[in-house]
Design a protein around this motif. Structure first.
Motif, PDB file in Angstrom:
ATOM      1  N   GLU A  35     -41.757  58.224 -78.108  1.00 31.06           N
ATOM      2  CA  GLU A  35     -41.268  58.083 -80.062  1.00 31.06           C
ATOM      3  C   GLU A  35     -39.734  57.418 -79.510  1.00 31.06           C
ATOM      4  O   GLU A  35     -39.659  56.735 -80.568  1.00 31.06           O
ATOM      5  N   GLY A  36     -39.291  57.604 -78.494  1.00 34.90           N
ATOM      6  CA  GLY A  36     -37.810  57.126 -78.122  1.00 34.90           C
ATOM      7  C   GLY A  36     -38.505  55.419 -77.988  1.00 34.90           C
ATOM      8  O   GLY A  36     -37.608  54.727 -78.457  1.00 34.90           O
ATOM      9  N   GLU A  37     -39.149  55.110 -77.754  1.00 34.02           N
ATOM     10  CA  GLU A  37     -39.586  53.348 -77.912  1.00 34.02           C
ATOM     11  C   GLU A  37     -39.629  52.802 -79.171  1.00 34.02           C
ATOM     12  O   GLU A  37     -39.230  51.873 -79.533  1.00 34.02           O
ATOM     13  N   ILE A  38     -40.275  54.073 -79.721  1.00 36.22           N
ATOM     14  CA  ILE A  38     -40.736  53.358 -81.137  1.00 36.22           C
ATOM     15  C   ILE A  38     -39.492  53.741 -81.683  1.00 36.22           C
ATOM     16  O   ILE A  38     -39.096  52.171 -82.729  1.00 36.22           O
ATOM     17  N   ILE A  39     -38.524  53.848 -81.621  1.00 33.89           N
ATOM     18  CA  ILE A  39     -37.174  54.528 -82.721  1.00 33.89           C
ATOM     19  C   ILE A  39     -36.773  53.373 -82.052  1.00 33.89           C
ATOM     20  O   ILE A  39     -35.642  52.776 -82.627  1.00 33.89           O
ATOM     21  N   ASP A  40     -36.385  53.274 -80.402  1.00 31.38           N
ATOM     22  CA  ASP A  40     -35.581  51.717 -79.727  1.00 31.38           C
ATOM     23  C   ASP A  40     -36.084  50.428 -81.110  1.00 31.38           C
ATOM     24  O   ASP A  40     -35.516  49.739 -81.032  1.00 31.38           O
ATOM     25  N   LYS A  41     -37.421  50.329 -81.063  1.00 34.11           N
ATOM     26  CA  LYS A  41     -38.562  49.223 -81.519  1.00 34.11           C
ATOM     27  C   LYS A  41     -37.577  48.413 -83.006  1.00 34.11           C
ATOM     28  O   LYS A  41     -37.620  47.968 -83.467  1.00 34.11           O
ATOM     29  N   ASP A  50     -47.788  30.699 -91.569  1.00 33.10           N
ATOM     30  CA  ASP A  50     -45.938  30.464 -91.738  1.00 33.10           C
ATOM     31  C   ASP A  50     -45.525  31.674 -91.856  1.00 33.10           C
ATOM     32  O   ASP A  50     -43.995  31.835 -92.084  1.00 33.10           O
ATOM     33  N   ILE A  51     -46.273  32.511 -91.217  1.00 27.94           N
ATOM     34  CA  ILE A  51     -45.002  33.832 -90.624  1.00 27.94           C
ATOM     35  C   ILE A  51     -45.206  34.168 -88.783  1.00 27.94           C
ATOM     36  O   ILE A  51     -46.044  34.181 -88.352  1.00 27.94           O
ATOM     37  N   GLN A  52     -43.458  34.755 -88.631  1.00 25.42           N
ATOM     38  CA  GLN A  52     -43.473  34.754 -87.229  1.00 25.42           C
ATOM     39  C   GLN A  52     -44.334  36.271 -87.543  1.00 25.42           C
ATOM     40  O   GLN A  52     -43.521  37.577 -87.836  1.00 25.42           O
ATOM     41  N   LEU A  53     -44.789  36.511 -86.579  1.00 25.57           N
ATOM     42  CA  LEU A  53     -45.580  38.068 -86.523  1.00 25.57           C
ATOM     43  C   LEU A  53     -45.645  38.694 -85.388  1.00 25.57           C
ATOM     44  O   LEU A  53     -46.525  37.820 -84.304  1.00 25.57           O
ATOM     45  N   GLU A  54     -45.048  39.975 -84.998  1.00 27.41           N
ATOM     46  CA  GLU A  54     -44.604  40.510 -84.141  1.00 27.41           C
ATOM     47  C   GLU A  54     -45.829  42.121 -83.912  1.00 27.41           C
ATOM     48  O   GLU A  54     -46.112  42.140 -84.548  1.00 27.41           O
ATOM     49  N   TYR A  55     -45.759  42.554 -83.164  1.00 30.94           N
ATOM     50  CA  TYR A  55     -46.323  43.390 -82.768  1.00 30.94           C
ATOM     51  C   TYR A  55     -46.433  44.547 -81.294  1.00 30.94           C
ATOM     52  O   TYR A  55     -45.725  43.677 -80.061  1.00 30.94           O
ATOM     53  N   PHE A  56     -45.757  45.319 -81.752  1.00 25.29           N
ATOM     54  CA  PHE A  56     -45.276  46.130 -80.887  1.00 25.29           C
ATOM     55  C   PHE A  56     -46.584  47.942 -80.739  1.00 25.29           C
ATOM     56  O   PHE A  56     -46.252  47.878 -81.849  1.00 25.29           O
ATOM     57  N   GLN A  57     -46.324  48.368 -79.435  1.00 20.80           N
ATOM     58  CA  GLN A  57     -46.803  49.639 -79.706  1.00 20.80           C
ATOM     59  C   GLN A  57     -46.702  50.581 -78.589  1.00 20.80           C
ATOM     60  O   GLN A  57     -46.548  50.255 -76.991  1.00 20.80           O
ATOM     61  N   SER A  58     -46.284  52.024 -78.720  1.00 18.65           N
ATOM     62  CA  SER A  58     -45.991  52.466 -77.853  1.00 18.65           C
ATOM     63  C   SER A  58     -46.293  54.110 -77.749  1.00 18.65           C
ATOM     64  O   SER A  58     -46.669  54.604 -79.231  1.00 18.65           O
ATOM     65  N   ASN A  59     -46.746  54.831 -77.094  1.00 18.97           N
ATOM     66  CA  ASN A  59     -47.153  56.057 -77.227  1.00 18.97           C
ATOM     67  C   ASN A  59     -45.978  57.082 -77.002  1.00 18.97           C
ATOM     68  O   ASN A  59     -45.933  58.380 -77.231  1.00 18.97           O
ATOM     69  N   ILE A  61     -45.574  47.697 -86.063  1.00 18.94           N
ATOM     70  CA  ILE A  61     -45.342  48.938 -85.213  1.00 18.94           C
ATOM     71  C   ILE A  61     -46.604  50.065 -85.176  1.00 18.94           C
ATOM     72  O   ILE A  61     -46.681  50.027 -85.867  1.00 18.94           O
ATOM     73  N   ASN A  62     -47.302  50.358 -83.627  1.00 18.31           N
ATOM     74  CA  ASN A  62     -48.037  51.064 -83.553  1.00 18.31           C
ATOM     75  C   ASN A  62     -47.787  52.476 -82.798  1.00 18.31           C
ATOM     76  O   ASN A  62     -47.259  52.210 -81.793  1.00 18.31           O
TER      77      ASN A  62
END
Length: 138
Positions: free
Chosen positions: A52-58, A41-50, A7-8
């Motif tokens: 704050e609330g979206e980061i908390i939700d993630k 062998d890893i399920q690697l996901e990515y999420f980025q948001s500018n 998460i970025n």
């Protein structure tokens, strides 16, 4: 298969363009492709948001089912009690990552609301810090 998400936070969507002397000249998406190719062998996901609330939700979304979270909350690290509380409130371990050496920068960047609740903190190693965090979950 381990499930790990990166998460970025704010402005990290500008990697490769923003202050390349601090953050480098590569995009995060290019770096992520390399990580996924190396750690098949890893399920690697990515999420980025500018936002704050979206980061908390993630964090709430992945915080009870995933094996690890690699979190670079960027500037929110130093301002968001809410993100710090979200990290404290979930079960999934979180490693805080920063591309730059935050202690070599402005004094306000020396404070983290995430670190007291994180598994660990990695900073100052550029994008390599994300891989170091990933290895801590293996």
């Amino acid at each position: 298969m381990k499930k790990i998400t990166i998460i970025n936070g704010p402005n990290l969507n500008l990697l490769g363009k923003r202050e390349p002397t601090i953050y480098g000249d590569g995009t995060f998406e290019d770096y992520l492709k390399k990580l996924k190719n190396k750690y098949v062998d890893i399920q690697l996901e990515y999420f980025q948001s500018n936002i704050e609330g979206e980061i908390i939700d993630k964090l709430h979304e992945v915080g009870f089912d995933y094996d690890g979270v690699i979190l670079n909350a960027a500037a929110y690290t130093h301002t968001s009690i809410g993100i710090g509380d979200a990290v404290k409130g979930i079960e999934t371990p979180v490693v805080e990552v920063h591309i730059s050496n935050i202690h070599a920068r402005e004094e306000f960047r020396h404070v983290s609301y995430i670190a007291p609740n994180a598994k660990g903190v990695i900073f100052g190693f550029g994008l390599k810090g994300y891989e170091l965090a990933l290895q801590s979950f293996l």
